[in-house]
Scaffold this motif. Structure first.
Motif, PDB file in Angstrom:
ATOM      1  N   PRO A 242       0.797  -1.240   0.000  1.00  0.00           N
ATOM      2  CA  PRO A 242       0.000   0.000   0.000  1.00  0.00           C
ATOM      3  C   PRO A 242       0.828   1.288   0.000  1.00  0.00           C
ATOM      4  CG  PRO A 242      -0.938  -1.603   1.515  1.00  0.00           C
ATOM      5  CD  PRO A 242       0.370  -2.168   1.070  1.00  0.00           C
ATOM      6  N   ASP A 243       1.871   1.370   0.818  1.00  0.00           N
ATOM      7  CA  ASP A 243       2.646   2.611   0.960  1.00  0.00           C
ATOM      8  C   ASP A 243       4.093   2.319   0.560  1.00  0.00           C
ATOM      9  OD1 ASP A 243       3.732   5.049   1.605  1.00  0.00           O
ATOM     10  OD2 ASP A 243       3.324   4.922   3.755  1.00  0.00           O
ATOM     11  N   VAL A 244       4.393   2.463  -0.731  1.00  0.00           N
ATOM     12  CA  VAL A 244       5.703   2.054  -1.235  1.00  0.00           C
ATOM     13  C   VAL A 244       6.247   3.088  -2.204  1.00  0.00           C
ATOM     14  CG1 VAL A 244       4.761   0.737  -3.174  1.00  0.00           C
ATOM     15  CG2 VAL A 244       6.992   0.107  -2.234  1.00  0.00           C
ATOM     16  N   ARG A 245       7.563   3.232  -2.176  1.00  0.00           N
ATOM     17  CA  ARG A 245       8.265   4.022  -3.177  1.00  0.00           C
ATOM     18  C   ARG A 245       9.425   3.172  -3.674  1.00  0.00           C
ATOM     19  NH1 ARG A 245       6.771   4.721   1.411  1.00  0.00           N
ATOM     20  NH2 ARG A 245       6.335   6.951   1.488  1.00  0.00           N
ATOM     21  N   VAL A 246       9.745   3.278  -4.956  1.00  0.00           N
ATOM     22  CA  VAL A 246      10.707   2.375  -5.587  1.00  0.00           C
ATOM     23  C   VAL A 246      11.783   3.171  -6.301  1.00  0.00           C
ATOM     24  CG1 VAL A 246      11.029   0.603  -7.362  1.00  0.00           C
ATOM     25  CG2 VAL A 246       8.989   0.545  -5.896  1.00  0.00           C
ATOM     26  N   HIS A 247      13.025   2.753  -6.116  1.00  0.00           N
ATOM     27  CA  HIS A 247      14.139   3.308  -6.886  1.00  0.00           C
ATOM     28  C   HIS A 247      14.890   2.158  -7.531  1.00  0.00           C
ATOM     29  CE1 HIS A 247      17.451   5.925  -8.078  1.00  0.00           C
ATOM     30  NE2 HIS A 247      18.266   4.967  -7.658  1.00  0.00           N
ATOM     31  N   GLN A 248      14.857   2.102  -8.871  1.00  0.00           N
ATOM     32  CA  GLN A 248      15.616   1.110  -9.617  1.00  0.00           C
ATOM     33  C   GLN A 248      16.629   1.821 -10.503  1.00  0.00           C
ATOM     34  OE1 GLN A 248      12.402  -1.545 -11.337  1.00  0.00           O
ATOM     35  NE2 GLN A 248      13.853  -3.056 -10.559  1.00  0.00           N
ATOM     36  N   ASP A 249      17.822   1.239 -10.571  1.00  0.00           N
ATOM     37  CA  ASP A 249      18.909   1.866 -11.313  1.00  0.00           C
ATOM     38  C   ASP A 249      19.735   0.763 -11.962  1.00  0.00           C
ATOM     39  OD1 ASP A 249      21.287   3.111 -12.126  1.00  0.00           O
ATOM     40  OD2 ASP A 249      21.218   4.563 -10.498  1.00  0.00           O
ATOM     41  N   PRO A 250      19.985   0.851 -13.263  1.00  0.00           N
ATOM     42  CA  PRO A 250      20.792  -0.191 -13.916  1.00  0.00           C
ATOM     43  C   PRO A 250      22.218  -0.272 -13.384  1.00  0.00           C
ATOM     44  CG  PRO A 250      20.393   1.661 -15.400  1.00  0.00           C
ATOM     45  CD  PRO A 250      19.503   1.854 -14.219  1.00  0.00           C
ATOM     46  N   ALA A 251      22.677   0.775 -12.696  1.00  0.00           N
ATOM     47  CA  ALA A 251      24.041   0.783 -12.168  1.00  0.00           C
ATOM     48  C   ALA A 251      24.168   0.031 -10.852  1.00  0.00           C
ATOM     49  CB  ALA A 251      24.515   2.226 -11.978  1.00  0.00           C
ATOM     50  N   LEU A 252      23.039  -0.348 -10.252  1.00  0.00           N
ATOM     51  CA  LEU A 252      23.083  -0.996  -8.944  1.00  0.00           C
ATOM     52  C   LEU A 252      23.194  -2.514  -9.090  1.00  0.00           C
ATOM     53  CD1 LEU A 252      20.382   0.999  -6.930  1.00  0.00           C
ATOM     54  CD2 LEU A 252      22.873   1.290  -6.908  1.00  0.00           C
ATOM     55  N   SER A 253      24.143  -3.106  -8.375  1.00  0.00           N
ATOM     56  CA  SER A 253      24.304  -4.557  -8.347  1.00  0.00           C
ATOM     57  C   SER A 253      23.448  -5.140  -7.220  1.00  0.00           C
ATOM     58  CB  SER A 253      25.777  -4.914  -8.109  1.00  0.00           C
ATOM     59  OG  SER A 253      26.163  -4.541  -6.791  1.00  0.00           O
ATOM     60  N   HIS A 254      23.422  -6.475  -7.139  1.00  0.00           N
ATOM     61  CA  HIS A 254      22.678  -7.096  -6.042  1.00  0.00           C
ATOM     62  C   HIS A 254      23.300  -6.726  -4.695  1.00  0.00           C
ATOM     63  CE1 HIS A 254      20.019  -9.952  -4.110  1.00  0.00           C
ATOM     64  NE2 HIS A 254      21.058 -10.465  -3.466  1.00  0.00           N
ATOM     65  N   PHE A 255      24.608  -6.531  -4.674  1.00  0.00           N
ATOM     66  CA  PHE A 255      25.306  -6.166  -3.441  1.00  0.00           C
ATOM     67  C   PHE A 255      25.641  -4.669  -3.447  1.00  0.00           C
ATOM     68  CE2 PHE A 255      25.876 -10.695  -3.927  1.00  0.00           C
ATOM     69  CZ  PHE A 255      25.589 -11.166  -2.653  1.00  0.00           C
ATOM     70  N   CYS A 256      24.622  -3.881  -3.773  1.00  0.00           N
ATOM     71  CA  CYS A 256      24.834  -2.437  -3.925  1.00  0.00           C
ATOM     72  C   CYS A 256      25.195  -1.752  -2.619  1.00  0.00           C
ATOM     73  CB  CYS A 256      23.610  -1.782  -4.555  1.00  0.00           C
ATOM     74  SG  CYS A 256      22.037  -2.166  -3.756  1.00  0.00           S
ATOM     75  N   GLN A 257      24.802  -2.313  -1.469  1.00  0.00           N
ATOM     76  CA  GLN A 257      25.181  -1.699  -0.192  1.00  0.00           C
ATOM     77  C   GLN A 257      26.691  -1.786   0.023  1.00  0.00           C
ATOM     78  OE1 GLN A 257      24.485  -4.776  -0.409  1.00  0.00           O
ATOM     79  NE2 GLN A 257      24.991  -5.980   1.391  1.00  0.00           N
ATOM     80  N   LEU A 258      27.341  -2.745  -0.653  1.00  0.00           N
ATOM     81  CA  LEU A 258      28.791  -2.889  -0.595  1.00  0.00           C
ATOM     82  C   LEU A 258      29.480  -2.180  -1.760  1.00  0.00           C
ATOM     83  CD1 LEU A 258      29.176  -6.678   0.336  1.00  0.00           C
ATOM     84  CD2 LEU A 258      30.201  -4.794   1.602  1.00  0.00           C
ATOM     85  N   GLN A 259      28.887  -2.291  -2.951  1.00  0.00           N
ATOM     86  CA  GLN A 259      29.561  -1.850  -4.159  1.00  0.00           C
ATOM     87  C   GLN A 259      29.149  -0.464  -4.645  1.00  0.00           C
ATOM     88  OE1 GLN A 259      28.462  -5.446  -6.375  1.00  0.00           O
ATOM     89  NE2 GLN A 259      30.605  -6.107  -6.327  1.00  0.00           N
ATOM     90  N   GLN A 260      27.946  -0.028  -4.320  1.00  0.00           N
ATOM     91  CA  GLN A 260      27.492   1.318  -4.681  1.00  0.00           C
ATOM     92  C   GLN A 260      26.844   1.994  -3.462  1.00  0.00           C
ATOM     93  OE1 GLN A 260      25.924  -1.353  -6.747  1.00  0.00           O
ATOM     94  NE2 GLN A 260      27.731  -1.414  -8.048  1.00  0.00           N
ATOM     95  N   PRO A 261      27.572   2.095  -2.352  1.00  0.00           N
ATOM     96  CA  PRO A 261      26.964   2.609  -1.115  1.00  0.00           C
ATOM     97  C   PRO A 261      26.513   4.066  -1.208  1.00  0.00           C
ATOM     98  CG  PRO A 261      29.335   2.428  -0.863  1.00  0.00           C
ATOM     99  CD  PRO A 261      28.999   1.760  -2.156  1.00  0.00           C
ATOM    100  N   ASP A 262      27.166   4.880  -2.039  1.00  0.00           N
ATOM    101  CA  ASP A 262      26.747   6.283  -2.143  1.00  0.00           C
ATOM    102  C   ASP A 262      25.330   6.403  -2.674  1.00  0.00           C
ATOM    103  OD1 ASP A 262      29.086   7.755  -1.254  1.00  0.00           O
ATOM    104  OD2 ASP A 262      30.086   7.021  -3.048  1.00  0.00           O
ATOM    105  N   GLN A 263      25.013   5.635  -3.740  1.00  0.00           N
ATOM    106  CA  GLN A 263      23.674   5.699  -4.319  1.00  0.00           C
ATOM    107  C   GLN A 263      22.623   5.169  -3.343  1.00  0.00           C
ATOM    108  OE1 GLN A 263      26.546   4.734  -5.749  1.00  0.00           O
ATOM    109  NE2 GLN A 263      26.336   4.496  -7.978  1.00  0.00           N
TER     110      GLN A 263
END
Length: 293
Positions: A242-263
């Motif tokens: 019901p209450d959702v917002r989504v951010h998808q980016d082709p630059a983000l990997s599955h381990f984006c918290q490790l590999q793209q932490p700034d985004q």
């Protein structure tokens, strides 16, 4: 309990060391500059650890009180923890050990799917705002059949390999490929088959989660090429929560918290600002120089 110093940030300290049926549950804290700062709880993914959040937490405001959970599906586990309950049961137990009620939860991959399941249940944590980073999810229109099973095996093995490489970071480039493959093989020997069975069971039941019951505000951050949450899966989540917002980016990997932490940090801080848990003038845990080091 002993403090452990982050490479470029404030020290983390272990504040809970609890055992259930021989399985340890631990909580690590990185205190806020203000003792009464909002509490943000971090839930790691499959074959990860609480330390997997370090690159992201170095980019978060010093006004947040950070808690990182160490859960049974941690790196190094033999994955026999289902004898003591489902992943959702274990997560709820860990949250109950916190010294404060969480203001928000950030969860990754298998941990994100577990947190999503918890949000559909009547618990004290069902209304906690949540950021799901690269959640594992199967849409309704993907049948559980032999083809799905084979794809799930391949996906599971791929995630294990990618996770090991992501956790190695830049030093992974200096390790000979045959050594890396040997390391991946040893991880698979330990994790399969028990670990895969837990992963497969979780993935199989995601279409049956009553997502219409989710009361909490939810943020989803993922890559458009992440096979663990393909666009069709994210679209289903978008239309069902019901209450959702989504951010998808082709630059983000599955381990984006490790590999793209700034985004990831940028999206998370926007979400926290919307919730009134962060203000743009707050200081961060580390300087830009430390982040780029």
């Amino acid at each position: 309990m002993a403090d452990r110093q982050a490479p470029h940030g404030a020290p983390w300290r272990q504040v809970v060391d609890h055992e259930v049926d021989g399985e340890p549950l631990r909580v690590w804290e990185n205190p806020a500059q203000a003792p009464q700062g909002p509490s943000l709880v971090l839930v790691h993914g499959f074959e990860e650890s609480w330390e997997s959040w370090r690159p992201l937490t170095r980019r978060l405001p010093a006004g947040l009180r950070l808690f990182a959970l160490d859960l049974p599906w941690r790196s190094g586990s033999r994955h026999r923890w289902t004898d003591g309950g489902t992943s959702t049961t274990w997560l709820e137990r860990a949250l109950e050990l916190l010294p404060v009620h969480p203001a928000a939860v950030v969860a990754h991959s298998f941990g994100a799917t577990t947190q999503l399941d918890l949000l559909t249940r009547p618990t004290p944590f069902s209304a906690v705002p949540t950021a799901l980073v690269a959640p594992v999810y199967r849409p309704h229109d993907v049948p559980v059949d032999p083809r799905f099973f084979g794809e799930a095996v391949d996906r599971f093995r791929g995630v294990l390999a990618d996770g090991l490489r992501a956790q190695m970071g830049p030093r992974g480039a200096t390790v000979p490929p045959d050594i890396v493959e040997s390391m991946i093989g040893k991880v698979r020997e330990r994790v399969e088959p028990h670990g895969f069975l837990q992963f497969y069971a979780t993935l199989s039941r995601t279409p049956h989660l009553p997502l219409n019951l989710v009361e909490a505000p939810v943020l989803i951050v993922s890559g458009t090429h992440d096979v663990s949450a393909p666009p069709s899966a994210v679209d289903e989540l978008r239309s069902s929560i019901p209450d959702v917002r989504v951010h998808q980016d082709p630059a983000l990997s599955h381990f984006c918290q490790l590999q793209q932490p700034d985004q990831v940090a940028e999206q998370l801080l926007g979400f926290l600002t919307e919730l009134g848990l962060h203000h743009s003038d707050e200081l961060h845990h580390t300087s830009k120089e430390a982040i780029s080091a």
